[in-house]
Design a protein around this motif. Structure first.
Motif, PDB file in Angstrom:
ATOM      1  N   VAL A 143       3.705   0.331   2.875  1.00 15.30           N
ATOM      2  CA  VAL A 143       3.155  -0.461   3.977  1.00 15.30           C
ATOM      3  C   VAL A 143       2.682  -1.787   3.397  1.00 15.30           C
ATOM      4  CG1 VAL A 143       1.396  -0.614   5.780  1.00 15.30           C
ATOM      5  CG2 VAL A 143       2.461   1.594   5.245  1.00 15.30           C
ATOM      6  N   LYS A 202       0.822  -1.207   0.000  1.00 11.51           N
ATOM      7  CA  LYS A 202       0.000   0.000   0.000  1.00 11.51           C
ATOM      8  C   LYS A 202       0.853   1.252   0.000  1.00 11.51           C
ATOM      9  CE  LYS A 202      -3.592   2.442   2.566  1.00 11.51           C
ATOM     10  NZ  LYS A 202      -2.925   3.730   2.362  1.00 11.51           N
ATOM     11  N   LEU A 215      -9.511  -4.519  -3.344  1.00  9.14           N
ATOM     12  CA  LEU A 215      -9.681  -3.489  -2.326  1.00  9.14           C
ATOM     13  C   LEU A 215      -9.400  -2.129  -2.947  1.00  9.14           C
ATOM     14  CD1 LEU A 215     -10.354  -3.809   0.698  1.00  9.14           C
ATOM     15  CD2 LEU A 215      -7.951  -3.423   1.167  1.00  9.14           C
ATOM     16  N   PHE A 265      -9.555   2.104  -2.569  1.00 15.98           N
ATOM     17  CA  PHE A 265      -9.534   3.191  -1.591  1.00 15.98           C
ATOM     18  C   PHE A 265     -10.645   4.184  -1.876  1.00 15.98           C
ATOM     19  CE2 PHE A 265      -7.933   6.332   1.182  1.00 15.98           C
ATOM     20  CZ  PHE A 265      -7.838   7.534   0.499  1.00 15.98           C
ATOM     21  N   GLU A 287      -9.869   9.032   3.155  1.00  9.02           N
ATOM     22  CA  GLU A 287      -9.293   8.952   4.486  1.00  9.02           C
ATOM     23  C   GLU A 287      -9.446  10.296   5.192  1.00  9.02           C
ATOM     24  OE1 GLU A 287      -5.328   7.590   3.754  1.00  9.02           O
ATOM     25  OE2 GLU A 287      -4.619   9.523   3.060  1.00  9.02           O
ATOM     26  N   ASN A 340      -7.434  12.589   1.839  1.00  5.32           N
ATOM     27  CA  ASN A 340      -7.293  12.050   0.492  1.00  5.32           C
ATOM     28  C   ASN A 340      -8.591  11.404   0.057  1.00  5.32           C
ATOM     29  OD1 ASN A 340      -4.402  12.341  -0.432  1.00  5.32           O
ATOM     30  ND2 ASN A 340      -4.065  11.396   1.554  1.00  5.32           N
ATOM     31  N   ALA A 397      -2.589   7.162   0.302  1.00  2.15           N
ATOM     32  CA  ALA A 397      -3.775   7.615  -0.429  1.00  2.15           C
ATOM     33  C   ALA A 397      -4.228   6.632  -1.495  1.00  2.15           C
ATOM     34  CB  ALA A 397      -3.540   8.983  -1.063  1.00  2.15           C
ATOM     35  N   GLU A 398      -3.772   5.409  -1.408  1.00  6.42           N
ATOM     36  CA  GLU A 398      -4.238   4.389  -2.326  1.00  6.42           C
ATOM     37  C   GLU A 398      -4.709   3.176  -1.529  1.00  6.42           C
ATOM     38  OE1 GLU A 398      -0.817   5.421  -5.693  1.00  6.42           O
ATOM     39  OE2 GLU A 398      -1.211   3.343  -5.113  1.00  6.42           O
ATOM     40  N   GLY A 399      -5.526   2.348  -2.157  1.00  4.60           N
ATOM     41  CA  GLY A 399      -5.875   1.100  -1.510  1.00  4.60           C
ATOM     42  C   GLY A 399      -4.749   0.106  -1.637  1.00  4.60           C
ATOM     43  N   PRO A 400      -4.693  -0.867  -0.759  1.00  2.00           N
ATOM     44  CA  PRO A 400      -3.681  -1.921  -0.897  1.00  2.00           C
ATOM     45  C   PRO A 400      -3.837  -2.643  -2.234  1.00  2.00           C
ATOM     46  CG  PRO A 400      -4.727  -2.013   1.272  1.00  2.00           C
ATOM     47  CD  PRO A 400      -5.513  -1.047   0.452  1.00  2.00           C
ATOM     48  N   TYR A 404     -12.586   1.704   2.576  1.00  2.00           N
ATOM     49  CA  TYR A 404     -12.264   0.925   1.391  1.00  2.00           C
ATOM     50  C   TYR A 404     -13.498   0.159   0.944  1.00  2.00           C
ATOM     51  CZ  TYR A 404      -7.473   1.594   3.058  1.00  2.00           C
ATOM     52  OH  TYR A 404      -6.295   2.143   3.502  1.00  2.00           O
TER      53      TYR A 404
END
Lengths: 113, 113
Positions: A87, A38, B43, B45, B48, B56, A41-44, B35
């Motif tokens: 992450v 991840k 997944l 995003f 947040e 974001n 600001a993005e999804g995994p 998510y």
């Protein structure tokens, strides 16, 4: 109670060396495991997976090892690159191709030059 | 310490309706991320929040909105529901600003008929 645990919140590795990210789980019904990467600001995004019938799966620089008796899996990145800094989440499910994944809390990997 | 809680756990709506999902982060956590999880898209995003501010936003239409309250609880709203909005919506909290390791909630499974 966390069914999937990543006990190291962060890891710092020098470029070119091996990164080892660990994950432990408690539910013996889990039979499919995934690693996600991840960026902010993005999804995994999906990285690599392993089914419980195997103990190792390799894809390029990434290898996942599964130790069912210890309920432990690990992700090895060799050689580590600065672009790997992100992450990493471990996730598990009770059957393959389910849309219900249980995620760990993540480990922040930093690869420095 | 209680984990991330999401309510409701299951929801069935019809096309055109709107829905509000709620997320209570772990006590002391100030950051909440949302998510969407689907079998086909994985997944994705949504957005947040940190200290009541949206930090974001993902690539979702304006029908998807959210907010965070002073107690860090967060709500997500989807208006004019479409069949494709059927998914598992996950909330994750972290102690500090977005980008930190995250604790995922159990999710709210939304079915749109």
């Amino acid at each position: 109670d966390q069914q999937v645990k990543q006990n190291s919140p962060s890891l710092s590795v020098q470029e070119g060396r091996i990164s080892i990210l660990n994950c432990d789980y408690t539910n013996s019904m889990f039979d499919y495991f995934l690693w996600y990467k991840k960026y902010p600001a993005e999804g995994p995004t999906f990285l690599i997976s392993i089914s419980s019938i195997k103990d190792k799966n390799e894809d390029g620089r990434f290898t996942v090892f599964l130790n069912k008796s210890a309920k432990h899996l690990s992700l090895h990145i060799v050689p580590s690159q600065p672009g790997d800094s992100a992450v990493y989440f471990c996730a598990a499910s009770a059957r393959e191709n389910t849309d219900k994944l249980i995620f760990g809390t993540g480990t922040r990997l930093q690869v420095f030059p | 310490k209680a984990g991330v809680t999401q309510t409701p756990r299951y929801l069935i709506k019809t096309r055109g309706q709107q829905v509000t999902l709620s997320c209570s982060p772990i006590s002391g956590h100030r950051s909440v991320s949302w998510y969407q999880q689907t079998p086909g898209q994985g997944l994705q995003f949504l957005f947040e929040y940190f200290s009541e501010t949206q930090r974001n936003k993902g690539n979702f239409p304006g029908r998807f909105s959210g907010r965070q309250f002073s107690n860090s609880r967060s709500e997500m709203n989807v208006s004019t529901l479409e069949l494709g909005d059927s998914a598992l919506y996950l909330c994750a909290s972290s102690p500090g600003p977005p980008g930190d390791t995250q604790y995922f909630g159990p999710g709210t499974r939304l079915t749109v008929l």
